[in-house]
Motif scaffolding. Sequence first.
Motif, PDB file in Angstrom:
ATOM      1  N   ARG A  65      -7.038   9.465 -31.461  1.00 20.26           N
ATOM      2  CA  ARG A  65      -8.030   8.510 -31.971  1.00 20.26           C
ATOM      3  C   ARG A  65      -8.866   7.925 -30.846  1.00 20.26           C
ATOM      4  N   ARG A  66      -9.300   8.808 -29.956  1.00 18.48           N
ATOM      5  CA  ARG A  66     -10.123   8.409 -28.817  1.00 18.48           C
ATOM      6  C   ARG A  66     -11.207   9.458 -28.613  1.00 18.48           C
ATOM      7  N   ALA A  67     -12.315   9.042 -28.043  1.00 18.11           N
ATOM      8  CA  ALA A  67     -13.416   9.969 -27.765  1.00 18.11           C
ATOM      9  C   ALA A  67     -13.027  10.926 -26.644  1.00 18.11           C
ATOM     10  N   VAL A  68     -13.441  12.167 -26.786  1.00 20.43           N
ATOM     11  CA  VAL A  68     -13.283  13.174 -25.745  1.00 20.43           C
ATOM     12  C   VAL A  68     -14.680  13.682 -25.407  1.00 20.43           C
ATOM     13  N   CYS A  69     -15.071  13.527 -24.144  1.00 19.92           N
ATOM     14  CA  CYS A  69     -16.395  13.953 -23.691  1.00 19.92           C
ATOM     15  C   CYS A  69     -16.319  15.374 -23.129  1.00 19.92           C
ATOM     16  N   VAL A  70     -17.331  16.161 -23.460  1.00 23.20           N
ATOM     17  CA  VAL A  70     -17.411  17.553 -23.021  1.00 23.20           C
ATOM     18  C   VAL A  70     -18.630  17.695 -22.123  1.00 23.20           C
ATOM     19  N   SER A  71     -18.404  18.092 -20.871  1.00 14.49           N
ATOM     20  CA  SER A  71     -19.500  18.387 -19.944  1.00 14.49           C
ATOM     21  C   SER A  71     -19.625  19.899 -19.848  1.00 14.49           C
ATOM     22  N   VAL A  77     -16.503  24.478 -19.266  1.00 12.15           N
ATOM     23  CA  VAL A  77     -16.588  23.106 -19.751  1.00 12.15           C
ATOM     24  C   VAL A  77     -15.527  22.254 -19.062  1.00 12.15           C
ATOM     25  N   THR A  78     -15.841  20.967 -18.922  1.00 12.21           N
ATOM     26  CA  THR A  78     -14.918  19.999 -18.354  1.00 12.21           C
ATOM     27  C   THR A  78     -14.710  18.907 -19.393  1.00 12.21           C
ATOM     28  N   LEU A  79     -13.464  18.481 -19.569  1.00 14.41           N
ATOM     29  CA  LEU A  79     -13.134  17.484 -20.577  1.00 14.41           C
ATOM     30  C   LEU A  79     -12.689  16.180 -19.930  1.00 14.41           C
ATOM     31  N   THR A  80     -13.132  15.068 -20.510  1.00 16.88           N
ATOM     32  CA  THR A  80     -12.650  13.743 -20.128  1.00 16.88           C
ATOM     33  C   THR A  80     -12.360  12.978 -21.411  1.00 16.88           C
ATOM     34  N   ILE A  81     -11.463  11.988 -21.312  1.00 15.14           N
ATOM     35  CA  ILE A  81     -11.044  11.232 -22.486  1.00 15.14           C
ATOM     36  C   ILE A  81     -11.133   9.739 -22.211  1.00 15.14           C
ATOM     37  N   PRO A  87     -10.187   1.445 -27.532  1.00 11.17           N
ATOM     38  CA  PRO A  87     -11.123   2.525 -27.166  1.00 11.17           C
ATOM     39  C   PRO A  87     -12.577   2.087 -27.345  1.00 11.17           C
ATOM     40  N   ASN A  88     -13.415   2.431 -26.366  1.00 10.99           N
ATOM     41  CA  ASN A  88     -14.833   2.079 -26.453  1.00 10.99           C
ATOM     42  C   ASN A  88     -15.744   3.294 -26.291  1.00 10.99           C
ATOM     43  N   ASP A  89     -15.199   4.491 -26.454  1.00 14.30           N
ATOM     44  CA  ASP A  89     -15.948   5.755 -26.393  1.00 14.30           C
ATOM     45  C   ASP A  89     -16.563   6.031 -25.028  1.00 14.30           C
ATOM     46  N   SER A  90     -16.039   5.417 -23.975  1.00 14.03           N
ATOM     47  CA  SER A  90     -16.485   5.748 -22.617  1.00 14.03           C
ATOM     48  C   SER A  90     -15.375   6.565 -21.961  1.00 14.03           C
ATOM     49  N   PHE A 114     -16.658  14.448 -28.739  1.00  9.39           N
ATOM     50  CA  PHE A 114     -15.957  14.435 -30.012  1.00  9.39           C
ATOM     51  C   PHE A 114     -15.484  12.995 -30.208  1.00  9.39           C
ATOM     52  N   LEU A 115     -15.806  12.401 -31.342  1.00 15.40           N
ATOM     53  CA  LEU A 115     -15.431  11.017 -31.611  1.00 15.40           C
ATOM     54  C   LEU A 115     -14.047  10.950 -32.245  1.00 15.40           C
ATOM     55  N   ARG A 116     -13.562   9.751 -32.518  1.00 16.27           N
ATOM     56  CA  ARG A 116     -12.190   9.533 -32.989  1.00 16.27           C
ATOM     57  C   ARG A 116     -11.829  10.286 -34.263  1.00 16.27           C
ATOM     58  N   MET A 117     -12.786  10.506 -35.119  1.00 17.51           N
ATOM     59  CA  MET A 117     -12.514  11.199 -36.382  1.00 17.51           C
ATOM     60  C   MET A 117     -12.813  12.696 -36.304  1.00 17.51           C
ATOM     61  N   GLY A 118     -13.092  13.222 -35.105  1.00 22.90           N
ATOM     62  CA  GLY A 118     -13.296  14.655 -34.907  1.00 22.90           C
ATOM     63  C   GLY A 118     -14.737  15.109 -34.932  1.00 22.90           C
ATOM     64  N   GLN A 119     -15.648  14.294 -35.466  1.00 21.04           N
ATOM     65  CA  GLN A 119     -17.054  14.680 -35.489  1.00 21.04           C
ATOM     66  C   GLN A 119     -17.656  14.526 -34.096  1.00 21.04           C
ATOM     67  N   THR A 120     -18.870  15.046 -33.925  1.00 17.52           N
ATOM     68  CA  THR A 120     -19.532  14.916 -32.629  1.00 17.52           C
ATOM     69  C   THR A 120     -20.452  13.693 -32.646  1.00 17.52           C
ATOM     70  N   ASN A 121     -20.936  13.326 -31.486  1.00 19.29           N
ATOM     71  CA  ASN A 121     -21.868  12.204 -31.372  1.00 19.29           C
ATOM     72  C   ASN A 121     -23.320  12.651 -31.497  1.00 19.29           C
ATOM     73  N   GLN A 122     -23.544  13.875 -31.922  1.00 20.59           N
ATOM     74  CA  GLN A 122     -24.888  14.433 -32.050  1.00 20.59           C
ATOM     75  C   GLN A 122     -25.343  14.386 -33.506  1.00 20.59           C
ATOM     76  N   GLY A 123     -26.642  14.324 -33.712  1.00 19.73           N
ATOM     77  CA  GLY A 123     -27.188  14.292 -35.055  1.00 19.73           C
ATOM     78  C   GLY A 123     -27.311  15.651 -35.702  1.00 19.73           C
ATOM     79  N   SER A 124     -27.260  16.713 -34.917  1.00 17.45           N
ATOM     80  CA  SER A 124     -27.361  18.058 -35.462  1.00 17.45           C
ATOM     81  C   SER A 124     -26.326  18.961 -34.799  1.00 17.45           C
ATOM     82  N   ASP A 125     -26.172  20.156 -35.358  1.00 17.29           N
ATOM     83  CA  ASP A 125     -25.200  21.103 -34.819  1.00 17.29           C
ATOM     84  C   ASP A 125     -25.506  21.421 -33.363  1.00 17.29           C
ATOM     85  N   ILE A 126     -24.463  21.718 -32.603  1.00 17.75           N
ATOM     86  CA  ILE A 126     -24.581  21.999 -31.173  1.00 17.75           C
ATOM     87  C   ILE A 126     -24.403  23.503 -30.976  1.00 17.75           C
TER      88      ILE A 126
END
Length: 146
Positions: A65-71, A77-81, A87-90, A114-126
């Motif tokens: 239930r935490r954001a995971v950032c994908v670079s 790809v590199t992952l950070t959590i 959690p503040n999504d940073s 990827f946000l806490r509920m599994g969706q992405t933070n983008q408005g459209s498909d990546i």
Amino acid sequence: MTIPHKQIQRGFTIIELVVVIVILGIMAVVVLPRMDSLGGFEAAGFRDQTVAILRFAQKSALAQRRAVCVSVGATGVTLTIDTTTPPNDSCDAALVPPFTPRAGSGLAGSGFSFLRMGQTNQGSDITLTIAGADPVRIDAVTGYVR
């Protein structure tokens, strides 16, 4: 009276030799062109491992239930959590996948989370493109990686 022993022949018949040569010729026609295109095989392997890492990132976001950032970089790809409480999504700590990804190249796309509920933070498909392989697509609403 003695019965003469049969002579034991050793070796192959001409028919057996011709059959083996024909089989080797067929294999050479089929296998040699495929060996020349191993670059496509490597690109497909790099794509499959990229998909696996992205699925791991999305499942980690859901499970913790935490954001995971994908670079996204040219070689992978590199992952950070996010480890802050609450959690503040940073994303502030490295998230290490359960396997070491193979080296690859030609990956292009922009970073996302990827946000806490599994969706992405983008408005459209990546869409992430990989040289020599099919693109990787991530659904913005569900976070499904395909």
